[in-house]
Design an enzyme around this catalytic site. Structure first.
Site, PDB file in Angstrom:
ATOM      1  N   SER A 105       0.824  -1.210   0.000  1.00 22.08           N
ATOM      2  CA  SER A 105       0.000   0.000   0.000  1.00 22.08           C
ATOM      3  C   SER A 105       0.858   1.261   0.000  1.00 22.08           C
ATOM      4  O   SER A 105       1.656   1.478  -0.908  1.00 22.08           O
ATOM      5  CB  SER A 105      -0.952  -0.042   1.197  1.00 22.08           C
ATOM      6  OG  SER A 105      -1.903   0.977   1.137  1.00 22.08           O
ATOM      7  N   ASP A 242      -2.560   6.227  -3.450  1.00 26.27           N
ATOM      8  CA  ASP A 242      -1.386   5.618  -2.829  1.00 26.27           C
ATOM      9  C   ASP A 242      -0.895   4.482  -3.719  1.00 26.27           C
ATOM     10  O   ASP A 242      -1.409   4.271  -4.821  1.00 26.27           O
ATOM     11  CB  ASP A 242      -1.682   5.160  -1.407  1.00 26.27           C
ATOM     12  CG  ASP A 242      -2.734   4.064  -1.345  1.00 26.27           C
ATOM     13  OD1 ASP A 242      -3.487   3.898  -2.324  1.00 26.27           O
ATOM     14  OD2 ASP A 242      -2.813   3.369  -0.311  1.00 26.27           O
ATOM     15  N   ASP A 244      -1.125   1.250  -3.941  1.00 28.31           N
ATOM     16  CA  ASP A 244      -2.019   0.232  -4.494  1.00 28.31           C
ATOM     17  C   ASP A 244      -3.390   0.798  -4.837  1.00 28.31           C
ATOM     18  O   ASP A 244      -4.304   0.054  -5.199  1.00 28.31           O
ATOM     19  CB  ASP A 244      -2.147  -0.962  -3.551  1.00 28.31           C
ATOM     20  CG  ASP A 244      -2.924  -0.653  -2.281  1.00 28.31           C
ATOM     21  OD1 ASP A 244      -2.990   0.531  -1.896  1.00 28.31           O
ATOM     22  OD2 ASP A 244      -3.465  -1.587  -1.669  1.00 28.31           O
ATOM     23  N   ASP A 246      -5.898   2.094  -3.212  1.00 30.07           N
ATOM     24  CA  ASP A 246      -7.138   1.819  -2.479  1.00 30.07           C
ATOM     25  C   ASP A 246      -7.578   3.028  -1.656  1.00 30.07           C
ATOM     26  O   ASP A 246      -8.571   2.959  -0.937  1.00 30.07           O
ATOM     27  CB  ASP A 246      -7.024   0.574  -1.612  1.00 30.07           C
ATOM     28  CG  ASP A 246      -6.034   0.716  -0.456  1.00 30.07           C
ATOM     29  OD1 ASP A 246      -5.298   1.733  -0.411  1.00 30.07           O
ATOM     30  OD2 ASP A 246      -5.985  -0.185   0.397  1.00 30.07           O
TER      31      ASP A 246
END
Length: 449
Positions: A105, A242, A244, A246
């Protein structure tokens, strides 16, 4: 095992030290066995979707995960570099039995992580994660011959995911100029593709991943890059993802930050107007700004608050059927369209609201006024005694009486470190800082190790 592997969001650690190829392989084999025994694969040959973000360590970890799954008799669809919510979506859309995302992440590049999704693209519950961890390295009967898994690439993953995202909005975005900070991460292709296909003029920044630069001075944890780009290009709005993708934060045309609370408020009003806000309720965490709660309450919208962490928000949404939830950090869950937080989806929904109303994001965000918020971390204390110490409780009570209805106080033991977080909101930054400092002193005095 000496230490629990699964945290609040999968298994995460320093790649090739904490998270090794051997561990990735073993986790994948164990996950296949546990899900098979729980009937997930009943009556058919199991299929898994495997994706990753742009970290260079994702290459060897992907190879290990694929080896583990295929050796356990699971067919693998490789979707390559794709956001976490994209892997969750394709796990559902392709009717796969299992999804695996390799990402840490917003963490720095040397870290990586493994996150599993069950059928339908939903996160595994604690009981299944515990079972996977308990079954690591156990002896097992290995399939041979035609029973081993096949591996193939799914080359249209980005296009399918982007098309799904665009299907969630009802208005073209023509005429809106957007800067999108992709954090050199998993959305570097999917993000600009989805927004451009919807009609927006997109200036993509930090969208040239090289395996080493993910989250490096950019993305949702470094908004100054986005703020400068929005002003430079005269854009209407900017969004920062960010690594990833999400989560999503925004800035307005002047470069002012629009945080997750404000985004939630914008979307809450939008969904209610469309009749899609279940029970006129939004799920947030205890860290949400009091101004957010006051604004939505004033609009007749109920706010349910959970412990900090998107998994707790998601659990409450599942239990109660709510359609919108999220965190101040920009992790927003729109359950009609996604099983997890989705930064690109969030950006599209905000843009859709702008297109439908003809309003700027600054005008939309003005529905709430953020109260000054101060957070002080107090390390080296016995956090277990946070809520048991009578002197500390009295100090908090006195401060709450001082604030009245104009602010609030939250003392929260950290879930991962030996420290206590002191959060104060007040009518002025000076008052918030003064009360937070005073309470932090009491925490040090009363709870020092």
């Amino acid at each position: 095992m000496a230490q629990k592997l699964f945290g609040t969001d999968g298994v995460r650690g320093l790649a090739n030290v904490d998270l090794t190829a051997e561990l990735a392989l073993d986790l994948s084999v164990s996950a296949a066995h546990v899900l098979a025994e729980r009937g997930t694969f009943a009556g058919h040959r199991p299929v898994a979707v495997v994706g990753r973000d742009t970290r260079i360590s994702g290459q060897f970890l992907e190879a290990a995960v694929v080896a583990g799954l295929a050796s356990a008799g699971v067919d693998v669809l490789l979707v390559g570099e794709l956001p976490t919510p994209g892997v969750a979506y394709l796990t559902s859309a392709l009717d796969a039995d299992l999804g695996v995302m390799l990402s840490a992440s917003h963490n720095a590049m040397p870290d990586n992580g493994i996150k599993f999704f069950a059928r339908g693209g939903i996160k595994l519950d604690d009981a299944i994660e515990d079972a996977i961890e308990a079954r690591l390295e156990e002896p097992w009967e290995r399939p041979i011959g035609a029973a081993v898994g096949r591996v193939r690439r799914h080359p249209t993953a980005v296009e399918e995911y982007a098309a799904h995202l665009d299907s969630t909005i009802g208005n073209r975005l023509d005429g809106i100029k957007v800067v999108l900070d992709c954090a050199h991460g998993a959305a570097s292709e999917a993000g600009p593709t989805a927004l451009r296909d919807a009609g927006a003029e997109v200036i993509a920044i930090c969208a040239e991943p090289d395996g080493l630069n993910i989250n490096d001075g950019c993305g949702s944890t470094h908004l100054e890059v986005l703020q400068a780009a929005v002003r430079e290009h005269g854009a209407d709005v900017g969004f920062a993802l960010d690594g990833d993708a999400d989560r999503c934060l925004a800035v307005d045309a002047s470069g002012e930050i629009v945080d997750g609370d404000q985004i939630l408020a914008i979307l809450a009003l939008s969904l209610r107007e469309q009749g899609k806000l279940h029970q006129d309720t939004v799920v947030a965490t205890v860290m949400s700004n009091l101004g957010f709660v006051q604004a939505l309450t004033g609009e007749g919208i109920k706010v349910v608050q959970t412990a900090v962490g998107d998994r707790y928000v998601l659990e409450e949404m599942k239990d109660s059927g709510h359609t919108l939830g999220g965190e101040q950090s920009g992790h927003v869950i729109l359950s009609e369209y996604s099983t997890t937080g989705d930064g690109i989806l969030t950006a599209l929904q905000v843009l859709d609201r702008m297109a439908r109303t003809g309003s700027s994001i600054a005008e939309l965000a003005s529905v709430m006024v953020r109260l000054p918020q101060v957070l002080v971390n107090v390390p080296g204390v016995d956090k277990a005694r946070t809520h048991a110490d009578e002197v500390l409780a009295a100090a908090v009570g006195e401060a709450e009486r001082e604030l009245g209805d104009t602010g609030r106080i939250l003392l929260r033991p950290s879930g991962t470190e030996p420290l206590v977080r002191v959060m104060v909101e007040a009518g002025t930054a000076e008052q918030a800082q003064q009360i937070a400092g005073r309470l932090a002193d009491v925490v040090r005095e009363r709870l020092s190790l």
